[in-house]
Design a protein around this motif. Structure first.
Motif, mmCIF file in Angstrom:
data_model
loop_
_atom_site.group_PDB
_atom_site.id
_atom_site.type_symbol
_atom_site.label_atom_id
_atom_site.label_comp_id
_atom_site.label_asym_id
_atom_site.label_seq_id
_atom_site.Cartn_x
_atom_site.Cartn_y
_atom_site.Cartn_z
ATOM 1 N N SER A 60 0.799 -1.226 0.000
ATOM 2 C CA SER A 60 0.000 0.000 0.000
ATOM 3 C C SER A 60 0.832 1.276 0.000
ATOM 4 O O SER A 60 0.314 2.343 -0.328
ATOM 5 N N LYS A 61 2.112 1.191 0.352
ATOM 6 C CA LYS A 61 2.943 2.389 0.417
ATOM 7 C C LYS A 61 4.128 2.260 -0.533
ATOM 8 O O LYS A 61 4.823 1.248 -0.539
ATOM 9 N N ALA B 193 -9.431 5.121 -9.835
ATOM 10 C CA ALA B 193 -10.233 3.921 -9.578
ATOM 11 C C ALA B 193 -11.720 4.206 -9.636
ATOM 12 O O ALA B 193 -12.534 3.294 -9.840
ATOM 13 N N SER B 194 -12.099 5.452 -9.474
ATOM 14 C CA SER B 194 -13.526 5.799 -9.439
ATOM 15 C C SER B 194 -14.249 5.444 -10.730
ATOM 16 O O SER B 194 -15.467 5.267 -10.731
ATOM 17 N N HIS B 195 -13.515 5.306 -11.838
ATOM 18 C CA HIS B 195 -14.150 4.946 -13.109
ATOM 19 C C HIS B 195 -14.383 3.447 -13.234
ATOM 20 O O HIS B 195 -15.053 3.012 -14.181
ATOM 21 N N ILE C 95 -1.814 4.144 -0.756
ATOM 22 C CA ILE C 95 -3.133 3.775 -1.244
ATOM 23 C C ILE C 95 -3.949 3.308 -0.047
ATOM 24 O O ILE C 95 -3.649 2.276 0.555
ATOM 25 N N THR C 96 -4.952 4.074 0.315
ATOM 26 C CA THR C 96 -5.723 3.771 1.529
ATOM 27 C C THR C 96 -6.910 2.859 1.264
ATOM 28 O O THR C 96 -7.455 2.284 2.205
ATOM 29 N N ASP C 97 -7.321 2.736 0.002
ATOM 30 C CA ASP C 97 -8.434 1.847 -0.328
ATOM 31 C C ASP C 97 -8.001 0.417 -0.037
ATOM 32 O O ASP C 97 -7.110 -0.128 -0.699
ATOM 33 N N GLU C 98 -8.647 -0.222 0.934
ATOM 34 C CA GLU C 98 -8.213 -1.547 1.371
ATOM 35 C C GLU C 98 -8.462 -2.638 0.351
ATOM 36 O O GLU C 98 -8.020 -3.778 0.530
ATOM 37 N N GLN C 99 -9.154 -2.307 -0.749
ATOM 38 C CA GLN C 99 -9.418 -3.305 -1.783
ATOM 39 C C GLN C 99 -8.446 -3.216 -2.953
ATOM 40 O O GLN C 99 -8.612 -3.922 -3.948
#
Length: 743
Positions: A213-214, A281-283, A233-237
């Motif tokens: 994640s880092k 990722a929102s897309h 990256i804080t999104d755990e998925q």
């Protein structure tokens, strides 16, 4: 037959959990504490019991190990690969567990013919730049996470795991002096990436859930305390990986899962550069980006699934993509540029590799993955307003085999040649060099595009014409996206003296998750089974990627049970077609394939005489319900999220192997794992085995074997790997009555 010893008595400490109004009591959750002396004592007792129960299989294990070792050329080498001013290759030495990494200087810059390396004979100027055996001798477990060398060929970055938990230590070594630098970085995830000048190295660090994640950058010559955090990256998925672009100018950063990704670029020539977000990722677009230089202008090639389930390739620019990053338009389709390779329903575009001469395209059709060639002129035509091209129309190297894999290996960006690895179920791996269009014939001695065989992996004392590979298609009652019945591909491997007469012992192998395809590969250990008259069948079940994206999506989340029923259908079809004796069938699978083994053991125990589950994911509901456990949150995109979704919870509960153990006559079952596995925790099979014994209504043994110094891949070293494979195969062959050679 001698009476089996008594298995360890696993005490019960009831623990309850409640989700969606459903309360479950788990008697064996206490086994999760691997630091507990009582737990460790129990695991050792399980190993002792397993040794006693399987003692009579020891001669067979020794025989299979001896056959593997005899057929393997132990003192061997790889074909040298040219990178800049050196030819790089590895040697393996008889009696040694690990490879030795070597190199020799390039004599002639215009010569791309690799030097002829002979086992045991050093080339003039040859140097060993990393002796894995010397490093491994210091530790009970040793695994390299990767090697990377800077553009001057003088600095080596390597990562080593000495426990099996896949948390690596990053180290640096001067290749001109052999000095290992004092500086190091602990708890690195995977491999480090050296910036070409050798001044900086980029690496990932995992969080408590073992999610990379880092992203950090380490300046060579400084303490790791001074390393700069570039990205978190804080999104755990999301799982994050890094690699250099083909021309080594940018770091490509991809964060994602099986359903969508997020991409960034970072200029590695600038010590102060920050990652630049390209597609968020929102897309919810599953994609990869590849920077490409066209006539002095920077572009991006995007491989993506937007309105293209089997992927398409488009050409665009960074500015065009960044200009669309508006939170208000996150749900709107992105303009990903002009189509280069159009979407096709029958062809899955897997990915591309860019070279200065052309683009290597990896595509899959009817289970077969191969390399196809895309010219830069075609890309230029699209840039200038031309039409797209179907991937299926692209040229590529031709081979006579029907079922094979041809994979492009990483090549020097400016090289006039590229290398491919060809493999089939019964042909040892072959390496071919192929020259790019426009290269002089003298580069390979052949016309451009014509493969030149550099090496076939040698196999000793075996006639490979003794074996056969056959493709079957097992019909189901389900309908595919084209409205026709789904058919399951099955690969059948057998000795040529074995026929479909209904009397054959059989081993059925399966995986079926994460869109991972079971592609053709040659395996020496498998020959020991075929020589004993065993039919080795690979069931290419839904959940894999063999037949495109729909094949994967039809075996995940709320369709996961298709994976299990496909395996049972494939087993039945082997019987119907005469390839298997219904009373002599065994099954094998590992990790998510271990989940498959646990599921079919509950659903159809009567169809199998023996089942072996390697590092098995047999308690998925417990694991995925706890987001603090390693990888749990990342698994939601594969299985669904049972924490928030009651339907997913109920669906998983209905197939989870641990939850569905019942009073039935189970076949002989072996669960094998490693104490330090961070992907599938040892506790899952440790709990599953006593629960199976508790409900076993038959006399077949249920055993648990745990490697106390290994990780997800088992013990380290090739000899230990061969011993583990011999153990597995002997267990299965013993129980299906196929211990002797039949030829």
């Amino acid at each position: 037959m001698a009476e089996h010893p008594t298995p360890p008595q696993t005490k019960k400490i009831p623990v309850t959990r409640t989700h969606h109004g459903d309360t479950i009591t788990d008697d064996y959750e206490w086994l999760r504490d691997k630091d507990s002396p009582e737990v460790l004592e129990h695991l050792r007792a399980e190993n002792t019991y397993t040794e006693a129960v399987t003692a009579e299989q020891q001669p067979l294990r020794e025989a299979i190990f001896s056959e593997i070792r005899h057929r393997t050329v132990e003192t061997d080498l790889t074909v040298p690969v040219r990178r800049r001013g050196h030819w790089y290759f590895t040697r393996t030495i008889e009696g040694e567990q690990h490879p030795v990494f070597c190199r020799v200087p390039v004599d002639d810059d215009a010569d791309w013919t690799p030097p002829q390396v002979e086992p045991g004979i050093a080339l003039e100027g040859e140097e060993t730049y990393f002796d894995t055996n010397a490093e491994a001798a210091k530790h009970p477990f040793y695994q390299l996470g990767g090697l990377d060398i800077d553009a001057s060929d003088t600095l080596l970055a390597y990562c080593e795991d000495t426990s099996g938990d896949e948390r690596y230590t990053l180290r640096l070594r001067r290749l001109d002096t052999g000095e290992t630098l004092d500086e190091s970085v602990e708890d690195v995830h995977g491999a480090g990436v050296l910036e070409p000048s050798g001044r900086r190295v980029y690496y990932m660090v995992a969080d408590a859930a073992w999610r990379p994640s880092k992203l950090f950058v380490h300046a060579v010559g400084t303490s790791s305390d001074e390393d700069r955090l570039l990205l978190e990256i804080t999104d755990e998925q999301l799982w994050t990986g890094i690699q250099l672009s083909a021309d080594r100018r940018e770091l490509v950063i991809i964060s994602g899962n099986s359903e969508y990704t997020e991409s960034r670029l970072l200029d590695v020539s600038d010590a102060e550069a920050e990652p630049r977000l390209i597609i968020p990722a929102s897309h919810r677009i599953l994609h990869e980006i590849d920077p490409i230089e066209l006539d002095g202008a920077r572009h991006l090639l995007v491989t993506h699934n937007q309105q293209a389930p089997n992927n398409m390739l488009t050409l665009t620019t960074e500015a065009a993509l960044v200009g669309q990053q508006s939170p208000a338009d996150a749900a709107a389709p992105l303009d990903l540029g002009d189509p280069v390779l159009a979407h096709e329903h029958e062809v899955k575009l897997e990915g591309i590799q860019i070279t200065a001469a052309q683009i290597l395209v990896t595509a899959r059709r009817s289970t077969v993955e191969s390399v196809q060639l895309l010219s830069l002129d075609t890309v230029r035509s699209v840039r200038d307003g031309g039409a797209s091209t179907p991937t299926s129309s692209l040229p590529g190297p031709a081979f006579d085999e029907e079922i094979f894999t041809c994979a492009a290996l990483s090549a020097e960006y400016e090289a006039p040649v590229f290398r491919v690895l060809f493999s089939s179920w019964l042909i040892p791996p072959r390496l071919y060099d192929i020259s790019h269009p426009g290269a002089e014939e003298s580069v390979t001695g052949r016309r451009p595009g014509e493969p030149v065989l550099r090496r076939e992996t040698p196999v000793q004392d075996v006639d490979l014409d003794d074996y056969r590979a056959t493709r079957l298609w097992a019909p189901t009652q389900d309908l595919g996206p084209d409205g026709t019945p789904v058919q399951i591909p099955i690969t059948v491997l057998h000795h040529r003296e074995v026929s479909a007469d209904g009397a054959n012992p059989a081993l059925v192998y399966g995986y079926g998750s994460y869109e991972m395809s079971q592609d053709p590969f040659f395996g020496i250990p498998r020959l020991s089974l075929l020589d004993r008259g065993i039919v080795f069948a690979i069931a290419h079940v839904r959940g894999g990627g063999e037949l495109g994206r729909w094949w994967y999506e039809d075996g995940k989340k709320l369709k996961k049970v298709n994976t299990f029923t496909d395996f049972i259908t494939a087993t039945d079809y082997l019987v119907e077609t005469g390839w298997a004796d219904p009373a002599r069938i065994s099954a094998l699978g590992g990790s998510a394939g271990g989940l498959l083994m646990g599921a079919v053991a509950n659903m159809a125990p009567e169809k199998y005489r023996a089942i072996l589950a390697q590092v098995p994911f047999v308690d998925p509901l417990t694991s995925i319900l706890d987001p603090e456990l390693p990888l749990s949150a990342l698994e939601w995109e594969e299985w669904g999220n049972p924490i928030t979704d009651a339907e997913v919870y109920q669906y998983m509960k209905e197939y989870s192997p641990y939850e569905n153990v019942r009073d039935v006559e189970y076949p002989a079952i072996a669960a094998v794992t490693s104490l330090h596995d961070t992907r599938v925790l040892y506790v899952e099979p440790a709990k599953w085995v006593p629960r199976l014994r508790e409900h076993q209504q038959g006399q077949a043994p249920i055993v648990f074997k745990i490697e106390m110094d290994g990780g997800h891949g088992g013990a380290s070293g090739r000899y230990e790997t061969w011993k583990e494979r011999a153990w597995d195969y002997a267990f299965l062959a013993h129980h299906i009555g196929a211990t002797e050679h039949t030829r």
